[in-house]
Design an enzyme around this catalytic site. Structure first.
Site, PDB file in Angstrom:
ATOM      1  N   CYS A 159     -11.570 -10.100  21.179  1.00  0.00           N
ATOM      2  CA  CYS A 159     -10.836  -9.335  20.157  1.00  0.00           C
ATOM      3  C   CYS A 159      -9.737  -8.501  20.818  1.00  0.00           C
ATOM      4  O   CYS A 159      -9.136  -7.641  20.186  1.00  0.00           O
ATOM      5  CB  CYS A 159     -11.790  -8.450  19.361  1.00  0.00           C
ATOM      6  N   CYS A 169       0.838  -1.199   0.000  1.00  0.00           N
ATOM      7  CA  CYS A 169       0.000   0.000   0.000  1.00  0.00           C
ATOM      8  C   CYS A 169       0.875   1.252   0.000  1.00  0.00           C
ATOM      9  O   CYS A 169       1.734   1.402   0.866  1.00  0.00           O
ATOM     10  CB  CYS A 169      -0.894  -0.020   1.230  1.00  0.00           C
ATOM     11  N   GLN A 208     -19.045  -9.490  12.376  1.00  0.00           N
ATOM     12  CA  GLN A 208     -17.607  -9.711  12.171  1.00  0.00           C
ATOM     13  C   GLN A 208     -17.192  -9.218  10.783  1.00  0.00           C
ATOM     14  O   GLN A 208     -17.922  -9.440   9.818  1.00  0.00           O
ATOM     15  CB  GLN A 208     -17.282 -11.204  12.292  1.00  0.00           C
ATOM     16  N   TYR A 248     -23.220 -10.887  25.086  1.00  0.00           N
ATOM     17  CA  TYR A 248     -22.690  -9.995  24.033  1.00  0.00           C
ATOM     18  C   TYR A 248     -22.977 -10.655  22.680  1.00  0.00           C
ATOM     19  O   TYR A 248     -22.081 -10.854  21.862  1.00  0.00           O
ATOM     20  CB  TYR A 248     -21.191  -9.749  24.190  1.00  0.00           C
ATOM     21  N   ASP A 281     -18.482 -12.872  24.363  1.00  0.00           N
ATOM     22  CA  ASP A 281     -17.756 -12.306  23.214  1.00  0.00           C
ATOM     23  C   ASP A 281     -17.825 -10.786  23.327  1.00  0.00           C
ATOM     24  O   ASP A 281     -18.484 -10.122  22.527  1.00  0.00           O
ATOM     25  CB  ASP A 281     -18.419 -12.806  21.913  1.00  0.00           C
ATOM     26  N   CYS A 287      -2.877  -0.563   8.702  1.00  0.00           N
ATOM     27  CA  CYS A 287      -2.197  -1.863   8.586  1.00  0.00           C
ATOM     28  C   CYS A 287      -0.752  -1.722   9.048  1.00  0.00           C
ATOM     29  O   CYS A 287       0.158  -1.587   8.229  1.00  0.00           O
ATOM     30  CB  CYS A 287      -2.210  -2.338   7.140  1.00  0.00           C
ATOM     31  N   GLU A 329     -27.684  -8.844  24.708  1.00  0.00           N
ATOM     32  CA  GLU A 329     -26.995  -7.850  23.886  1.00  0.00           C
ATOM     33  C   GLU A 329     -27.543  -6.459  24.210  1.00  0.00           C
ATOM     34  O   GLU A 329     -28.737  -6.308  24.479  1.00  0.00           O
ATOM     35  CB  GLU A 329     -27.212  -8.220  22.404  1.00  0.00           C
TER      36      GLU A 329
END
Ligand code: SAH
Length: 449
Positions: free
Chosen positions: A405, A70, A280, A309, A378, A79, A330
């Site tokens: 995550c 990139c 996701q 979640y 999650d 990134c 949620e």
């Protein structure tokens, strides 16, 4: 000799993708350095226990060093690992998981498996959000310069969906042709704040605007609907965000074409996804992640499972096929509506959904007489509230499957479950949901024996 200039190998990678060098034992973080490089570095900022350095010269390049594909690698900051080959990135991620679980989590003898790669590792994202700035005469759409809110134009992106770029280009032409004003964050004037698209079985486009009215919307609709995309456009929505805020989406919206949602498929389940709901971003690894979570749950058909979640019920509906009953919780109302609709859509009758903060709702569900044999959590990056961990720990489910995550909060929460409630962790499975960034997804199971 300048005491701030030194030569060092790059030993490891920091959370933001910087290389970690040592100057007489003193840790120095160096942007642009790759693990395995030997670099000439100048220390530009000294804190008590660590400092920051500028990469002056790569004396011996690492075998893992590659040319970033990139052109905006340095300016964008998205990134941070694009200068490191993909195989090494996967190793870095597995190591990140191991370090968090041993150092923060205090788990010894833990087996961290190799990170499951994303295939492909480029152009994988199903969702793109671009800030809009500049002026009518010089519209800028792309990304924020690091640590600022100046919008930089981007001509390409290594991880975006190719359709998102076609949409962005059409959007830019429309703004230029009709002199539609970009939002000016400093003055809180102008109109267009963000352009967002999400792809599943179809594509939806969301225009985030400061004002309710936008001129020439019909022309925008026509331009978007005439594009040659890999999937049809299922909806075009205007979202109104009139606040001075960093949050992208506002509360109100209206549809100018189609629906506010798309359908997306994971394995044999079809999900309705509202544009406000979490989904996701990497469709190439999500199914593998969920399968692993399912495998770790090890269901026989007699279990009650809590999926906390739960978003739009993604994991809940995966598990419902193999459990007696699933209860999802949620916080986003639109997501819970989607979850209920998704159960109906897939003829799943043994899943119930509750809207609210897991830490508030869960103890009520338990008091009402529900008891989970297996709990799946999650959470977002900040992890679980300790109140929730206590409610789970006291309920004593046989198994807790934690999808994360952010491995730092995973390690913190797992440590609490271990030290207060005796849960043990033997292995961890990293998944590369976010190739070329330092983010890593992981799933673990915590059991009482
Ligand atoms: N399991 C889902 C969603 C995971 S993302 C999936 O894989 O698609 C985390 C979700 O937690 C988001 O949908 C977010 O809206 C929700 N959330 C954030 N804080 C919460 C809280 N305190 N209680 C319940 N849900 C919460």
């Amino acid at each position: 000799m300048n005491p701030n200039i030194f030569t060092s190998p790059i030993y490891s990678v920091a959370e933001d993708g910087s290389g970690v060098a040592k100057c007489d034992g003193y840790t120095v973080f160096v942007k642009g350095a790759v693990i395995g490089d030997v670099c000439k570095i100048e220390i530009t900022k000294r804190n008590k226990t660590y400092g920051f350095g500028k990469l002056l010269e790569v004396i011996t390049p690492s075998q893992s060093r590659i040319t970033p594909i990139c052109p905006q690698f340095e300016g964008c900051g998205g990134c941070t690992l694009l200068h490191t080959d993909y195989e090494t990135q996967l190793k870095i991620k597995a190591e990140t998981v191991y370090n968090a679980l041993t150092r923060i989590g205090n788990f010894e003898d833990i087996i961290v498996h190799s990170a499951t790669p994303s295939v492909p590792d480029l152009h994988y994202r199903n969702k793109s959000q671009y800030p809009v700035g500049g002026s009518c005469a010089n519209v800028k759409i792309g990304f924020y310069a690091p640590r600022s809110h100046n919008v930089i134009n981007s001509d390409s992106c290594a991880i975006e969906n190719p359709d998102a770029r076609i949409i962005l280009n059409a959007f830019r032409s429309w703004m230029e042709k009709y002199k539609v004003a970009p939002y000016n964050e400093e003055k809180h004037t102008g109109t267009i704040r963000h352009i967002y698209s999400r792809a599943g079985e179809s594509i939806m486009v969301v225009v985030v605007s400061r004002t309710r009215e936008i001129e020439h919307l019909d022309e925008l609709k026509e331009a978007l609907l005439s594009l040659d995309l890999s999937k049809p456009i299922g909806g075009i929505v205007v979202n109104i965000n009139s606040q001075k805020t960093n949050t992208i989406l506002g509360k109100y919206d209206y549809v100018i074409y189609g629906e506010k949602f798309i359908y997306a498929k994971i394995e044999d389940i079809t999900y309705k996804v509202n544009y406000k709901s979490f989904f996701q971003v990497n469709p190439y690894t999500t199914n593998l992640l969920y399968k692993k979570a399912m495998e770790l749950c090890n269901l026989t058909g007699n279990e009650t499972v809590f999926d906390l979640y739960c978003g739009i019920g993604t994991i809940s509906l995966f598990l419902a096929k193999a459990a007696k009953k699933v209860i999802g919780v949620e916080i986003v109302p639109e997501a819970i509506e989607d979850a209920r609709e998704n159960a109906r859509l897939n003829n799943i009758t043994n899943a119930e959904f509750y809207c609210g903060a897991a830490e508030d709702v869960c103890s009520g569900i338990i008091k009402a007489g529900e008891k989970a044999d297996v709990v799946v959590v999650d959470p977002p990056r900040k992890g679980c509230d300790e109140k929730l961990l206590d409610a789970i720990g006291k309920m004593k489910p046989e198994k807790i499957v934690y999808v994360s995550c952010n491995v730092s909060t995973l390690a913190r929460d797992a440590r609490i479950l271990h030290e207060k409630y005796g849960y043990k962790m033997k292995e961890a499975f990293p998944f590369d949901q976010f190739p070329h960034s330092m983010h890593v997804e992981a799933v673990v199971s915590l059991t009482l024996n």
